[in-house]
Design a protein around this motif. Structure first.
Motif, PDB file in Angstrom:
ATOM      1  N   ASP A 269       6.357  14.162 -12.478  1.00  0.00           N
ATOM      2  CA  ASP A 269       5.593  12.806 -12.617  1.00  0.00           C
ATOM      3  C   ASP A 269       5.800  12.488 -14.067  1.00  0.00           C
ATOM      4  O   ASP A 269       4.898  12.707 -14.843  1.00  0.00           O
ATOM      5  CB  ASP A 269       4.294  12.932 -12.340  1.00  0.00           C
ATOM      6  CG  ASP A 269       3.523  11.454 -12.329  1.00  0.00           C
ATOM      7  OD1 ASP A 269       2.585  11.422 -11.901  1.00  0.00           O
ATOM      8  OD2 ASP A 269       4.366  10.536 -12.685  1.00  0.00           O
TER       9      ASP A 269
ATOM     10  N   LEU B 119       6.389   9.550 -15.992  1.00  0.00           N
ATOM     11  CA  LEU B 119       5.251   8.659 -16.322  1.00  0.00           C
ATOM     12  C   LEU B 119       4.027   8.715 -15.318  1.00  0.00           C
ATOM     13  O   LEU B 119       3.739   7.969 -14.521  1.00  0.00           O
ATOM     14  CB  LEU B 119       5.912   7.321 -16.161  1.00  0.00           C
ATOM     15  CG  LEU B 119       7.028   7.070 -17.154  1.00  0.00           C
ATOM     16  CD1 LEU B 119       7.518   5.763 -17.138  1.00  0.00           C
ATOM     17  CD2 LEU B 119       6.725   7.316 -18.734  1.00  0.00           C
ATOM     18  N   ARG B 120       3.136   9.503 -15.934  1.00  0.00           N
ATOM     19  CA  ARG B 120       2.915  10.339 -17.144  1.00  0.00           C
ATOM     20  C   ARG B 120       2.345  11.879 -16.793  1.00  0.00           C
ATOM     21  O   ARG B 120       2.273  12.869 -17.504  1.00  0.00           O
ATOM     22  CB  ARG B 120       1.961   9.829 -18.149  1.00  0.00           C
ATOM     23  CG  ARG B 120       2.925   8.527 -18.488  1.00  0.00           C
ATOM     24  CD  ARG B 120       1.865   7.720 -19.319  1.00  0.00           C
ATOM     25  NE  ARG B 120       0.549   7.085 -18.181  1.00  0.00           N
ATOM     26  CZ  ARG B 120      -0.444   6.590 -18.717  1.00  0.00           C
ATOM     27  NH1 ARG B 120      -0.755   6.311 -19.979  1.00  0.00           N
ATOM     28  NH2 ARG B 120      -1.499   6.282 -17.768  1.00  0.00           N
ATOM     29  N   ALA B 121       1.939  11.957 -15.317  1.00  0.00           N
ATOM     30  CA  ALA B 121       1.074  13.202 -15.233  1.00  0.00           C
ATOM     31  C   ALA B 121       1.764  14.495 -15.556  1.00  0.00           C
ATOM     32  O   ALA B 121       1.217  15.414 -16.519  1.00  0.00           O
ATOM     33  CB  ALA B 121       0.797  13.494 -13.787  1.00  0.00           C
TER      34      ALA B 121
ATOM     35  N   ASN C 289      -4.581   9.186 -19.279  1.00  0.00           N
ATOM     36  CA  ASN C 289      -3.447  10.100 -18.833  1.00  0.00           C
ATOM     37  C   ASN C 289      -2.573   9.898 -19.994  1.00  0.00           C
ATOM     38  O   ASN C 289      -1.022  10.056 -19.754  1.00  0.00           O
ATOM     39  CB  ASN C 289      -3.028   9.742 -17.397  1.00  0.00           C
ATOM     40  CG  ASN C 289      -2.279  10.823 -16.719  1.00  0.00           C
ATOM     41  OD1 ASN C 289      -2.499  12.018 -17.094  1.00  0.00           O
ATOM     42  ND2 ASN C 289      -1.277  10.328 -16.217  1.00  0.00           N
TER      43      ASN C 289
ATOM     44  N   THR D 280      -3.107   9.302 -10.021  1.00  0.00           N
ATOM     45  CA  THR D 280      -3.004   8.446  -8.800  1.00  0.00           C
ATOM     46  C   THR D 280      -1.853   9.497  -7.866  1.00  0.00           C
ATOM     47  O   THR D 280      -2.058   9.527  -6.682  1.00  0.00           O
ATOM     48  CB  THR D 280      -2.407   7.058  -8.832  1.00  0.00           C
ATOM     49  OG1 THR D 280      -3.232   6.564  -9.837  1.00  0.00           O
ATOM     50  CG2 THR D 280      -2.175   6.227  -7.581  1.00  0.00           C
TER      51      THR D 280
ATOM     52  N   ARG E 206       4.347  -1.474 -16.258  1.00  0.00           N
ATOM     53  CA  ARG E 206       3.024  -1.550 -16.312  1.00  0.00           C
ATOM     54  C   ARG E 206       2.435  -1.073 -17.777  1.00  0.00           C
ATOM     55  O   ARG E 206       1.775  -1.784 -18.284  1.00  0.00           O
ATOM     56  CB  ARG E 206       2.294  -0.935 -15.318  1.00  0.00           C
ATOM     57  CG  ARG E 206       0.988  -0.505 -15.375  1.00  0.00           C
ATOM     58  CD  ARG E 206       0.292  -0.171 -14.107  1.00  0.00           C
ATOM     59  NE  ARG E 206       0.569   1.466 -13.920  1.00  0.00           N
ATOM     60  CZ  ARG E 206      -0.209   2.264 -13.296  1.00  0.00           C
ATOM     61  NH1 ARG E 206      -0.952   1.471 -12.182  1.00  0.00           N
ATOM     62  NH2 ARG E 206       0.133   3.580 -13.186  1.00  0.00           N
ATOM     63  N   LEU E 207       3.119   0.118 -18.121  1.00  0.00           N
ATOM     64  CA  LEU E 207       2.684   0.686 -19.366  1.00  0.00           C
ATOM     65  C   LEU E 207       3.153  -0.049 -20.647  1.00  0.00           C
ATOM     66  O   LEU E 207       2.444  -0.285 -21.570  1.00  0.00           O
ATOM     67  CB  LEU E 207       3.315   2.196 -19.445  1.00  0.00           C
ATOM     68  CG  LEU E 207       2.883   3.348 -18.414  1.00  0.00           C
ATOM     69  CD1 LEU E 207       3.550   4.488 -18.317  1.00  0.00           C
ATOM     70  CD2 LEU E 207       1.102   3.388 -18.532  1.00  0.00           C
TER      71      LEU E 207
END
Ligand code: MLT
Length: 284
Positions: free
Chosen positions: A29, A31-33, A92, A112, A248-249
């Motif tokens: 993941d 971006l970004r987990a 996050n 998410t 989005r980021l």
């Protein structure tokens, strides 16, 4: 060694039903987990507990008041309005997980897609949290481990495929497929076999490297990821900046720098593994 890939979050439910007892799952993941988790571990966090729901995180905080709560919904930190009382300690963004904030700390995180993808792999023999930040270290570990099967798990964004995860899976596959390990080499960093000139070597010989060492068998979804990586690797930031989560980021001033941060190659020489107790710790 067989390598397969889960490219879409829509495939996670089926993955959770698969027999993964001889498999190593590598969860991306970007971006970004998973980028955040390896950054937190690199900065001295004791461990990370990935949970799917906000309520699970609050319940763990109830039991262990000194844990930090981290994670996101819609990309931003979880607030009192969503928890019914307290703000989470961290969002996050990997840039929030500084040594001052996380050293020696246990972090409970809910995101998410990333935490959901990690939880879908719990039946596997080994589960790794990977990113571009620790890609080569992850590849080296897998080459030494030589699992029967590897499943590259792309967490995605909401219910959609995330370009950045597919590219990271492709990059790892490129590292694994191009450099079969000479089994008898047990010293230090494995010496890579030079890739044969594939055009000139008949197919059946291609399954073995110069040292006669078996090359991994790649599924079609892995080939898709590998080809996507080959096309994008020379302008990675540009390509990833078009992805759903990157856009989005990039639209949130305080989070926009996370995109470039998470695409830096090999800044951490660590392996992050999800233990049978559901906790992510540094393995090496
Ligand atoms: C996720 O798990 O869905 C992502 O990590 C979300 C994010 O950090 O923006």
């Amino acid at each position: 060694m067989k390598i397969d890939a889960i490219l879409s979050p829509a495939e996670l439910a089926a993955l959770a039903k698969r027999d993964l007892r001889d498999a190593t799952c590598v969860v991306f993941d970007v971006l970004r987990a998973t980028s955040t988790f390896v950054t937190a571990l690199h900065h001295g966090a004791k461990a990370i507990v990935p949970v799917s729901e906000i309520a699970e995180a609050l319940a763990l905080r109830q039991k262990q008041p000194d844990v930090l709560l981290g994670g996101e919904r819609d990309g931003v930190r979880i607030r009192a309005t969503q928890t019914g009382g307290i703000d989470f300690d961290l969002g996050n963004s990997p840039r929030e997980y500084t040594p001052e904030k996380v050293r020696g700390k246990m972090i409970v995180s809910t995101t998410t897609n990333g935490t959901r993808a990690l939880r879908a792999c719990t039946g596997a023999q080994t589960v790794l949290a990977a990113s571009f930040l620790n890609l080569t270290a992850t590849a080296q570990f897998i080459r030494q481990l030589q699992p029967a099967q590897i499943v590259l798990v792309c967490a995605g964004t909401r219910e959609n495929i995330a370009t950045e995860d597919v590219l990271a899976a492709g990059a790892l596959c490129e590292l694994l497929a191009n450099e079969p390990v000479a089994q008898n080499l047990k010293v230090g960093r494995a010496v890579p076999c030079p890739p044969p000139d594939e055009a000139s070597v008949p197919v059946q010989q291609q399954s073995h490297g110069a040292h006669g060492v078996a090359r991994p068998t790649l599924s079609a979804s892995v080939e898709t990821a590998r080809n996507a990586w080959r096309k994008a690797k020379s302008n990675l930031l540009e390509v990833v900046s078009e992805s759903e989560n990157a856009r989005r980021l990039l639209a949130i001033p305080e989070l926009r720098d996370d995109v470039a941060f998470c695409l830096r190659p090999d800044v951490y020489n660590l392996i992050a593994a999800l233990g049978r107790d559901g906790v992510i710790r540094i393995l090496i």
